[in-house]
Design an enzyme around this catalytic site. Structure first.
Site, PDB file in Angstrom:
ATOM      1  N   SER A  13       0.870  -1.189   0.000  1.00  0.00           N
ATOM      2  CA  SER A  13       0.000   0.000   0.000  1.00  0.00           C
ATOM      3  C   SER A  13       0.899   1.230   0.000  1.00  0.00           C
ATOM      4  CB  SER A  13      -0.856   0.007   1.279  1.00  0.00           C
ATOM      5  OG  SER A  13      -1.497   1.249   1.458  1.00  0.00           O
ATOM      6  N   TYR A  16      -2.005  -0.914  10.199  1.00  0.00           N
ATOM      7  CA  TYR A  16      -2.041  -1.160   8.747  1.00  0.00           C
ATOM      8  C   TYR A  16      -0.722  -0.690   8.124  1.00  0.00           C
ATOM      9  CZ  TYR A  16      -3.969  -1.104   3.957  1.00  0.00           C
ATOM     10  OH  TYR A  16      -4.194  -1.317   2.618  1.00  0.00           O
TER      11      TYR A  16
HETATM   12  P1  NAP Z   1     -11.641  -6.170  -0.586  1.00  0.00           P
HETATM   13  O1  NAP Z   1     -12.496  -5.773  -1.727  1.00  0.00           O
HETATM   14  O2  NAP Z   1     -12.240  -6.166   0.789  1.00  0.00           O
HETATM   15  O3  NAP Z   1     -11.013  -7.607  -0.893  1.00  0.00           O
HETATM   16  C1  NAP Z   1     -10.224  -8.273   0.056  1.00  0.00           C
HETATM   17  C2  NAP Z   1     -10.694  -9.711   0.162  1.00  0.00           C
HETATM   18  O4  NAP Z   1      -9.842 -10.397   1.129  1.00  0.00           O
HETATM   19  C3  NAP Z   1     -12.134  -9.834   0.711  1.00  0.00           C
HETATM   20  O5  NAP Z   1     -12.844 -10.819   0.001  1.00  0.00           O
HETATM   21  C4  NAP Z   1     -11.893 -10.221   2.149  1.00  0.00           C
HETATM   22  O6  NAP Z   1     -12.991 -10.871   2.770  1.00  0.00           O
HETATM   23  C5  NAP Z   1     -10.706 -11.153   1.993  1.00  0.00           C
HETATM   24  N1  NAP Z   1     -10.061 -11.497   3.251  1.00  0.00           N
HETATM   25  C6  NAP Z   1     -10.045 -10.789   4.410  1.00  0.00           C
HETATM   26  N2  NAP Z   1      -9.395 -11.484   5.373  1.00  0.00           N
HETATM   27  C7  NAP Z   1      -8.986 -12.641   4.797  1.00  0.00           C
HETATM   28  C8  NAP Z   1      -8.290 -13.773   5.269  1.00  0.00           C
HETATM   29  N3  NAP Z   1      -7.888 -13.875   6.547  1.00  0.00           N
HETATM   30  N4  NAP Z   1      -8.018 -14.788   4.412  1.00  0.00           N
HETATM   31  C9  NAP Z   1      -8.443 -14.711   3.121  1.00  0.00           C
HETATM   32  N5  NAP Z   1      -9.135 -13.678   2.623  1.00  0.00           N
HETATM   33  C10 NAP Z   1      -9.401 -12.653   3.452  1.00  0.00           C
HETATM   34  O7  NAP Z   1     -10.343  -5.215  -0.482  1.00  0.00           O
HETATM   35  P2  NAP Z   1      -9.337  -4.612  -1.571  1.00  0.00           P
HETATM   36  O8  NAP Z   1      -9.419  -3.154  -1.448  1.00  0.00           O
HETATM   37  O9  NAP Z   1      -9.511  -5.257  -2.887  1.00  0.00           O
HETATM   38  O10 NAP Z   1      -7.949  -5.046  -0.902  1.00  0.00           O
HETATM   39  C11 NAP Z   1      -7.063  -6.002  -1.468  1.00  0.00           C
HETATM   40  C12 NAP Z   1      -5.663  -5.691  -0.975  1.00  0.00           C
HETATM   41  O11 NAP Z   1      -5.269  -4.401  -1.453  1.00  0.00           O
HETATM   42  C13 NAP Z   1      -5.504  -5.636   0.548  1.00  0.00           C
HETATM   43  O12 NAP Z   1      -4.298  -6.229   0.931  1.00  0.00           O
HETATM   44  C14 NAP Z   1      -5.477  -4.147   0.836  1.00  0.00           C
HETATM   45  O13 NAP Z   1      -4.782  -3.846   2.043  1.00  0.00           O
HETATM   46  C15 NAP Z   1      -4.735  -3.655  -0.391  1.00  0.00           C
HETATM   47  N6  NAP Z   1      -4.897  -2.235  -0.668  1.00  0.00           N
HETATM   48  C16 NAP Z   1      -6.131  -1.739  -0.991  1.00  0.00           C
HETATM   49  C17 NAP Z   1      -6.250  -0.384  -1.261  1.00  0.00           C
HETATM   50  C18 NAP Z   1      -7.564   0.217  -1.620  1.00  0.00           C
HETATM   51  O14 NAP Z   1      -7.636   1.471  -1.635  1.00  0.00           O
HETATM   52  N7  NAP Z   1      -8.584  -0.550  -1.940  1.00  0.00           N
HETATM   53  C19 NAP Z   1      -5.133   0.464  -1.180  1.00  0.00           C
HETATM   54  C20 NAP Z   1      -3.914  -0.089  -0.831  1.00  0.00           C
HETATM   55  C21 NAP Z   1      -3.805  -1.436  -0.590  1.00  0.00           C
HETATM   56  P3  NAP Z   1     -13.914  -9.974   3.789  1.00  0.00           P
HETATM   57  O15 NAP Z   1     -14.573  -8.928   2.944  1.00  0.00           O
HETATM   58  O16 NAP Z   1     -14.851 -10.986   4.379  1.00  0.00           O
HETATM   59  O17 NAP Z   1     -12.977  -9.362   4.802  1.00  0.00           O
END
Ligand code: NAP
Length: 276
Positions: free
Chosen positions: A139, A152
């Site tokens: 991130s 985080y």
């Molecule tokens: P998202 O739409 O919530 O997708 C993340 C997925 O991971 C969800 O299906 C979630 O399930 C699942 N998950 C959570 N805990 C888990 C576990 N213990 N084992 C397996 N799966 C699990 O979020 P996203 O924004 O796409 O995020 C994906 C990655 O990008 C993350 O690492 C996040 O930190 C990173 N990121 C995102 C952003 C942003 O702005 N979106 C920015 C920087 C970095 P639940 O919904 O049930 O928790």
């Protein structure tokens, strides 16, 4: 077909960035194991891709689950070329004095320990195969301060550090390890964090657009999927230990509030005046 013949495992793949990457990789010819704790969404996504994908329930904090995830890729599709450690949560928030030890550990468990497990169990197959690309999702909160909650940010800095260190080891076996540092990207995670409703993607899109230095363009999951496609493909064959920031320029010091034609990085200009 930039991933033709390749087999990928993606964690947190049922939603947001993970889902967009599954779809992008499938378009480019990869076969994919979709790992997530969201069973229904994961199975729905898998069904749209026919024989090219399989859902496997995986909690990334459970070593047996992660080991099995890699094993299923090899038993189903015969090899393992790409692993994207993407599963994540926002986790513990608030002032440092209010962060509970249990919340600190639980957040680190998913974001950093889960990434470690993914790298560890991918490496056992990839080292033998003498090839592979591991992509960890960090991130912008992992490359500079002040862009996310404390735990985080600590976890994501850890992901960047782990990426660079393991890259230096595994490259001798032909395995590359890189990470991507997304800025704010329109996903259910960000919608839940910003407006407390993981379905409010349109609303959060406007907020993300307003925060981005790039005019009229919110960061989208497809932007991260395209970055991952580069790191997964042979086009990035000499790229190792790299952190690819995809944030519209936010971490350069550009601000969405800068007036048009202003100097976007005054601190660099000042540094130049001092001969630095
Ligand atoms: P998202 O739409 O919530 O997708 C993340 C997925 O991971 C969800 O299906 C979630 O399930 C699942 N998950 C959570 N805990 C888990 C576990 N213990 N084992 C397996 N799966 C699990 O979020 P996203 O924004 O796409 O995020 C994906 C990655 O990008 C993350 O690492 C996040 O930190 C990173 N990121 C995102 C952003 C942003 O702005 N979106 C920015 C920087 C970095 P639940 O919904 O049930 O928790």
């Amino acid at each position: 077909m930039r991933l033709n013949g390749k087999v990928a495992v993606i964690t947190g793949a049922a939603s947001g960035i993970g889902k967009a990457t599954v779809e992008r990789f499938a378009e480019e010819g990869a076969r994919i194991i979709i790992g997530d704790i969201q069973q229904e969404l994961g199975e729905e996504l898998s069904a749209t891709l026919g024989d090219s994908a399989l859902f496997q329930y995986c909690d990334v904090t459970d070593e047996d689950h992660v080991k099995e995830l890699m094993s299923v890729a090899v038993s189903t599709f015969g090899r393992l070329d790409i692993v994207m450690n993407n599963a994540g949560i926002v986790g513990s928030r608030g002032p440092i004095s209010s962060v509970e030890a249990s919340e600190f550990k639980a957040t680190l468990d998913i974001l950093l320990y889960g990434t470690f497990l993914g790298i560890k169990h991918a490496s056992t197959y990839m080292e033998k195969q003498k090839s592979g690309s591991i992509i960890n999702i960090a991130s912008t909160a992992g490359v500079t301060g002040g862009l996310g909650p404390h735990v985080y940010a600590a976890a994501k800095h850890g992901v960047v550090g782990l990426t660079k260190n393991v890259a230096a080891e595994l490259c001798r076996s032909g395995v590359r390890v890189n990470c991507i540092a997304p800025g704010s990207t329109v996903t259910p995670l960000v919608a839940a964090a910003y407006v407390d409703d993981h379905n409010a993607l349109d609303e959060v899109s406007e907020i993300v657009k307003a925060k981005s230095p790039i005019l009229n363009r919110p960061g989208m999951p497809a932007d991260i999927a395209n970055a991952a496609l580069y790191l997964a493909s042979d086009e990035s064959g000499n790229t190792n230990g790299h952190c690819l920031v995809v944030d519209g320029g936010l971490t350069t010091g550009s601000s969405p509030n800068d007036p048009p034609h202003s100097d976007p990085m005054p601190f660099l200009r000042e540094a130049g005046q001092h001969g630095l």
